[in-house]
Design an enzyme around this catalytic site. Structure first.
Site, PDB file in Angstrom:
ATOM      1  N   CYS A 174       0.792  -1.200  -0.042  1.00 20.62           N
ATOM      2  CA  CYS A 174       0.083   0.014   0.129  1.00 20.62           C
ATOM      3  C   CYS A 174       0.923   1.268  -0.030  1.00 20.62           C
ATOM      4  CB  CYS A 174      -0.959   0.130   1.160  1.00 20.62           C
ATOM      5  SG  CYS A 174      -1.838  -1.641   1.478  1.00 20.62           S
ATOM      6  N   ARG A 180      -4.802   1.465  -0.685  1.00 22.21           N
ATOM      7  CA  ARG A 180      -4.779   0.120  -0.331  1.00 22.21           C
ATOM      8  C   ARG A 180      -4.606  -0.652  -1.511  1.00 22.21           C
ATOM      9  NH1 ARG A 180      -9.192  -4.355   1.972  1.00 22.21           N
ATOM     10  NH2 ARG A 180      -7.648  -5.759   2.473  1.00 22.21           N
ATOM     11  N   LEU A 181      -3.602  -1.650  -1.505  1.00 20.42           N
ATOM     12  CA  LEU A 181      -3.569  -2.624  -2.569  1.00 20.42           C
ATOM     13  C   LEU A 181      -4.049  -4.018  -1.769  1.00 20.42           C
ATOM     14  CD1 LEU A 181      -2.439  -3.740  -5.245  1.00 20.42           C
ATOM     15  CD2 LEU A 181      -0.487  -4.118  -4.280  1.00 20.42           C
ATOM     16  N   ASN A 216       1.721  -0.270   5.486  1.00 21.07           N
ATOM     17  CA  ASN A 216       2.301  -0.559   4.099  1.00 21.07           C
ATOM     18  C   ASN A 216       3.073  -1.787   4.340  1.00 21.07           C
ATOM     19  OD1 ASN A 216       3.237  -0.854   1.701  1.00 21.07           O
ATOM     20  ND2 ASN A 216       4.885   0.691   2.048  1.00 21.07           N
ATOM     21  N   GLY A 217       2.565  -3.037   3.926  1.00 22.71           N
ATOM     22  CA  GLY A 217       3.603  -4.080   4.089  1.00 22.71           C
ATOM     23  C   GLY A 217       2.801  -5.451   4.419  1.00 22.71           C
ATOM     24  N   GLU A 218       3.357  -6.377   4.962  1.00 20.79           N
ATOM     25  CA  GLU A 218       2.906  -7.752   5.052  1.00 20.79           C
ATOM     26  C   GLU A 218       3.664  -8.124   6.384  1.00 20.79           C
ATOM     27  OE1 GLU A 218       0.464  -8.541   3.418  1.00 20.79           O
ATOM     28  OE2 GLU A 218       0.439  -7.745   1.413  1.00 20.79           O
ATOM     29  N   ASP A 274      -3.657  -9.116   8.857  1.00 17.82           N
ATOM     30  CA  ASP A 274      -2.407  -8.819   9.408  1.00 17.82           C
ATOM     31  C   ASP A 274      -2.374  -7.394   9.915  1.00 17.82           C
ATOM     32  OD1 ASP A 274      -2.142  -7.624   6.908  1.00 17.82           O
ATOM     33  OD2 ASP A 274      -0.058  -8.127   6.707  1.00 17.82           O
ATOM     34  N   GLY A 288      14.288 -13.721  -5.818  1.00 18.62           N
ATOM     35  CA  GLY A 288      15.393 -14.139  -5.075  1.00 18.62           C
ATOM     36  C   GLY A 288      16.373 -13.026  -4.518  1.00 18.62           C
TER      37      GLY A 288
END
Length: 664
Positions: A2, A49-50, A74-76, A99, A368
């Site tokens: 976000c 928001r995403l 913003n994040g996870e 979350d 990666g």
């Protein structure tokens, strides 16, 4: 993923709703699904928001049960499921499955120490109405950006600097020191940004704003103090380390697949992305979709390896083949999103790749990134190892020849004499004990591009001492580490967050509303890697030895056995046609014109024109020529967008019109 923004009026003046909406509207690319604001007297929080987790219930700004704590996030938080169970056992009750709410409950339970419990990538702001305290935090490795400023009677924060500028309390003034850092390290050193009086919260730090004061503290740091660089490792111990690394990375990948939308993966054709793709395939199965970049230039193109991985792992694969012209065309909009100049074009193909991901219906990809920094993957580690080996026997005639084997793709490098190599690589007895031994050749070479600076700018920078800005940011124990660990720290603590996860990561992915996730940057994996002896990461000159041992059974032989190939993109030919010598795009001629160079005052007109003529004649083939050209063009674009035309660009997406104007 976000966009967040907000401010605290330190004089108690009511927060302005219209200003809050202006700030968050500029972050619509980060969060196109919905937006919201919250006003509490002198405080305003905003969110774009995403939606990825709890699509129906994760609306923000979000509050706790009694509305005493509010968050924009913003994040996870990848371990949110485990945390929610722990918190429920302590008596906390949840009304969503997001979350975000877990962070609120963690803050209720632990206060600012809540971040110690989180495994994830984040930038958030919490307003505590009872304590009248604003709490900001950024994740350990710096995956997600967070900027702040104090202007007039306001403390302002946001995911991107453009959102701070639209607030109006801060002017867009270039920081010359930051520009010099870009033309040395490739990036400004956080907390410095390209703008005076605007700061970036460094990775692993939190900030408290209360009672008119700002307090910043570090809560986490990369630390190589526990590694024994010279210790012998038995076969049994090597196997234990290998098995533990495999289990940690498997779990790190598993929890990063948590989402209520499909998750894809970037596939470069190298070791790291192939490992992550193979691990993800274990959980996702045949539906896994992979994405990659290919190039016209065979020396840069890795598509043959990518296709080998696709055939082996049987993923649903999509590829974009970037031409030099397409890369050049993308640069102006890319600079708008990076909010800083770059000295290489490498972020532009990633910008184009994220568009392919979004156009394919995906919001999330695994990558990666982070393996090379902590598992001995970069050529710079090999280079430092060879230089230290040479310095230990300074008069050797054979040892410097190893450096020529290191860069077979650099034709001019192969012709250099040992005397030149000695001077260029700063090889002398005892050199390996110098704090920046591993990086000085790279930094010194890049810094030569500062010769293109104008007389006025160079005069302003004349008191700047080489690398003193970097020295001030080193941990106390840094000089006690071995040179290999020091090199890893410089890559992991500085290049990774300030360039790879920023200009080449978050900013170009979120430009198209795509969230990247990094299993190798799970803090458990990083902390474990800092304890692995360097000789297991690079056995003699065999890079990422331990990774190959841990995951070799998952990899195609061609990928397992291939030498490390750095990700590179074409440079000068993105801007000038190599046949005609003419600019490929109108903006190139405009930004490099004598009139515009003189007007913006950053570079010396005559020196730049000599470089342009060299490029047109096809003679600008060196690293320095390309770094200078890209850096000059991108700096001119940066000044054009963020200083000269900033007021127009901040009004309702007008930057797109300006971008279209200079590109056409």
């Amino acid at each position: 993923m976000c966009g967040i923004a907000g401010f605290l009026n330190t004089d108690g003046a009511p927060a302005e709703t219209e200003k809050l909406w202006q700030m968050i509207s500029l972050l619509g690319h980060r969060g196109p699904d919905e937006s919201g604001v919250h006003i509490d007297e002198s405080v305003g929080l905003a969110h774009a928001r995403l939606s990825i987790i709890d699509l129906d219930g994760g609306h923000q700004p979000m509050h706790n049960g009694d509305r005493s704590i509010w968050i924009t996030f913003n994040g996870e938080i990848f371990n949110y499921i485990e945390l929610s169970k722990e918190l429920a056992a302590k008596g906390h009750r949840f009304t969503t499955k997001s979350d975000t709410e877990v962070i609120l409950k963690l803050y209720e339970e632990y206060g600012p120490d809540c971040v110690q419990h989180m495994n994830g990538q984040w930038a958030f702001a919490i307003w505590d109405t009872k304590k009248k305290r604003l709490f900001l935090s950024r994740d350990r490795l710096g995956v997600r950006p967070l900027f702040y400023a104090k202007g007039g009677k306001s403390f302002i924060f946001a995911s991107e600097i453009k959102s701070l500028l639209v607030h109006g309390a801060i002017e867009a003034e270039i920081d010359p020191q930051a520009l010099a850092q870009v033309f040395t390290y490739w990036f400004p050193l956080a907390p410095r940004t390209m703008f005076q009086n605007i700061y970036e919260l460094p990775p692993g730090h939190s900030l408290l704003a209360e009672k008119g004061e700002i307090h910043i503290r570090r809560y986490w740091q990369i630390d190589f103090s526990q590694v024994e660089a010279t210790a012998e490792v038995s076969e049994a111990e090597e196997k234990r380390i290998t098995d533990e690394l495999r289990e940690l990375l498997l779990d790190a990948t598993k929890i990063r697949l948590r989402a209520d939308v499909p998750v894809g993966a970037y596939l470069s054709g190298g070791l790291d992305s192939t490992i992550i793709t193979a691990l993800a395939k274990k959980f996702v199965g045949s539906s896994l979709c992979t994405f990659s970049v290919a190039f016209e230039d065979r020396d840069l193109d890795e598509s043959a390896y990518q296709q080998e991985v696709v055939r082996t792992l049987r993923t649903n694969h999509k590829m974009i083949r970037c031409t030099a012209a397409e890369i050049g065309a993308a640069m102006p909009e890319m600079i708008w999103h990076t909010e800083r100049p770059v000295v290489r074009t490498a972020p532009a193909p990633m910008f184009l790749l994220s568009k392919l991901v979004r156009d394919s219906g995906f919001k999330v990809v695994l990558t990666g990134e982070g393996s090379d920094e902590f598992h001995g993957g970069y050529d710079i580690f090999k280079e430092a190892k060879i230089r230290a080996y040479w310095a230990a026997q300074f008069d050797s005639k054979r040892r410097p020849l190893l450096l020529k084997k290191l860069y077979p793709y650099l034709a001019g490098f192969q012709k250099q004499s040992p005397a030149y190599l000695q001077a260029f690589f700063h090889v002398e007895p005892g050199a390996a004990s110098e704090p920046f031994f591993s990086h000085i050749p790279r930094w010194d070479l890049t810094a030569k591009a500062q010769l293109f600076f104008s007389t006025a700018l160079r005069a302003e920078l004349h008191d700047r001492k080489a690398y003193a800005d970097m020295q001030s940011l080193l941990p106390d124990a840094f000089l006690r580490w071995d040179f290999f660990s020091r090199a890893q720290y410089l890559e992991g603590a500085f290049l990774l967050p300030n360039y790879l996860l920023s200009s080449q990561g978050d900013r170009v992915a979120m430009a198209h509303s795509v969230e990247a996730r990094y299993p190798f940057l799970d803090h458990r994996v990083v902390e474990f890697s800092t304890k692995i002896p360097p000789r297991l990461k690079m056995k003699v000159l065999n890079e990422k030895y331990l990774l190959k041992r841990a995951f070799g059974d998952l990899l195609p032989p061609s990928v397992r056995q291939r030498p490390k190939q750095p990700y590179r993109a074409p440079d000068a030919i993105c801007f000038f046609d190599p046949v005609t010598g003419r600019p490929r795009h109108p903006y190139v001629g405009e930004m490099l014109s004598a009139e515009r160079i003189h007007e913006y005052g950053i570079f010396d007109t005559g020196t730049v024109q000599k470089l342009v003529e060299k490029v047109k004649a096809g003679r600008a083939t060196s690293y320095l020529d390309n770094v200078a050209l890209v850096g000059i063009i991108c700096t001119q674009l940066f000044v054009d967008q963020f200083v000269v035309h900033i007021k127009e660009n901040l009004s309702d997406g007008a930057h797109r019109a300006r971008t279209a104007q200079i590109c056409n």
